[in-house]
Enzyme design. Structure first.
Site, short mmCIF file in Angstrom:
data_model
loop_
_atom_site.label_atom_id
_atom_site.label_comp_id
_atom_site.label_asym_id
_atom_site.label_seq_id
_atom_site.Cartn_x
_atom_site.Cartn_y
_atom_site.Cartn_z
N GLY A 18 153.01 -25.60 -123.06
CA GLY A 18 153.81 -25.84 -121.86
C GLY A 18 153.87 -24.65 -120.92
O GLY A 18 154.63 -24.68 -119.95
N ILE A 19 153.10 -23.61 -121.18
CA ILE A 19 153.15 -22.41 -120.35
C ILE A 19 152.55 -22.66 -118.97
O ILE A 19 153.15 -22.30 -117.95
CB ILE A 19 152.45 -21.23 -121.07
CG1 ILE A 19 153.18 -20.93 -122.38
CG2 ILE A 19 152.39 -20.01 -120.17
CD1 ILE A 19 152.44 -20.01 -123.33
N TYR A 42 145.96 -31.22 -114.50
CA TYR A 42 146.53 -31.28 -113.15
C TYR A 42 146.88 -32.72 -112.76
O TYR A 42 147.92 -32.96 -112.14
CB TYR A 42 145.58 -30.66 -112.13
CG TYR A 42 145.36 -29.18 -112.32
CD1 TYR A 42 146.39 -28.34 -112.75
CD2 TYR A 42 144.13 -28.61 -112.07
CE1 TYR A 42 146.19 -26.99 -112.93
CE2 TYR A 42 143.91 -27.25 -112.24
CZ TYR A 42 144.95 -26.44 -112.67
OH TYR A 42 144.75 -25.11 -112.83
N VAL A 47 146.37 -19.10 -118.53
CA VAL A 47 147.17 -18.95 -119.74
C VAL A 47 146.22 -18.56 -120.86
O VAL A 47 145.13 -19.12 -120.99
CB VAL A 47 147.91 -20.26 -120.09
CG1 VAL A 47 148.62 -20.15 -121.43
CG2 VAL A 47 148.89 -20.62 -118.98
N GLU A 70 146.23 -19.55 -105.96
CA GLU A 70 144.89 -18.96 -106.02
C GLU A 70 144.37 -18.94 -107.45
O GLU A 70 143.21 -19.29 -107.69
CB GLU A 70 144.91 -17.54 -105.44
CG GLU A 70 143.56 -16.87 -105.42
CD GLU A 70 142.53 -17.54 -104.52
OE1 GLU A 70 141.33 -17.29 -104.74
OE2 GLU A 70 142.90 -18.31 -103.62
N TYR A 92 136.15 -17.36 -118.24
CA TYR A 92 136.26 -18.79 -118.54
C TYR A 92 135.50 -19.63 -117.51
O TYR A 92 134.86 -20.62 -117.85
CB TYR A 92 137.74 -19.20 -118.58
CG TYR A 92 137.95 -20.68 -118.73
CD1 TYR A 92 137.74 -21.30 -119.96
CD2 TYR A 92 138.35 -21.46 -117.65
CE1 TYR A 92 137.93 -22.67 -120.11
CE2 TYR A 92 138.54 -22.83 -117.80
CZ TYR A 92 138.32 -23.43 -119.02
OH TYR A 92 138.51 -24.78 -119.16
N GLU A 93 135.58 -19.22 -116.24
CA GLU A 93 134.93 -19.97 -115.16
C GLU A 93 133.47 -19.56 -114.95
O GLU A 93 132.85 -20.02 -114.01
CB GLU A 93 135.73 -19.80 -113.86
CG GLU A 93 137.10 -20.45 -113.93
CD GLU A 93 137.91 -20.31 -112.66
OE1 GLU A 93 137.62 -19.39 -111.84
OE2 GLU A 93 138.85 -21.10 -112.48
N ASN A 95 135.45 -28.56 -114.83
CA ASN A 95 136.55 -28.16 -115.70
C ASN A 95 137.45 -29.36 -116.03
O ASN A 95 138.59 -29.46 -115.58
CB ASN A 95 137.35 -27.03 -115.03
CG ASN A 95 138.32 -26.37 -115.97
OD1 ASN A 95 138.61 -26.88 -117.04
ND2 ASN A 95 138.82 -25.23 -115.56
#
Length: 159
Positions: A96-97, A132, A88, A84, A26-27, A125
């Site tokens: 909501g995980i 966040y 999900v 770190e 993903y990153e 991102n």
């Protein structure tokens, strides 16, 4: 909804490595992943672990994780938690995980009297940055990360 957040077990090592690889994909950092199951077992479940992991299970299946360790702030005179990695499964995001994983670690901070809960997020991102911020996270844009690794680390550590 059937969501459980639980401490990882040594038997979860393959699952954790799978999550790490999925996060790296993903990153766009797959080329940096070198960790394997033996590394995870040694470092998370050995005699004196310095890193810890929580597993998120949705309807009994592992679907995410939070890998973390303790830090220390000399300014605060308190330990904190460094997150770190948080991941999900993309097919289950929005349930909501991720928030539950963050809440779990925030509760640990409060219960243990820790002063900070911190982590990095890649500047491109936007979905994660927005998430966040919605949880109360404040971007620390005035700080620049520094890393020494590979040959430079060997040179720095040479006698």
């Amino acid at each position: 909804m059937s969501l459980v957040i639980r401490p990882a077990l040594a038997a979860d090592a393959a699952t954790i490595v799978g999550f790490v690889r999925a996060l790296a994909a993903y990153e766009k950092l797959e080329h940096e992943v070198r960790a394997n199951e033996a590394d995870i077992v040694r470092d998370l479940f050995g005699a004196d672990p310095k890193v810890f992991c929580e597993i998120a299970e949705w309807q009994g299946e592992p679907v995410g994780f939070a890998l973390w360790f303790y830090t220390y702030s000399t300014f605060q005179g308190r330990h904190g938690i460094w997150l770190e990695d948080l991941f999900v499964d993309p097919s289950l995001r929005g349930k909501g995980i991720g928030k539950a994983l963050l809440v779990n670690l925030a509760q640990r901070c409060v219960a243990e009297g820790l002063g900070r809960f911190e982590w990095w997020v890649l500047d491109w991102n936007e979905p994660s940055i927005d998430f966040y911020k919605a949880q109360g996270g404040v971007m620390q844009d005035e700080w620049t990360k520094v890393r020494v690794d590979g040959d430079a680390l060997v040179r720095l550590g040479a006698l």
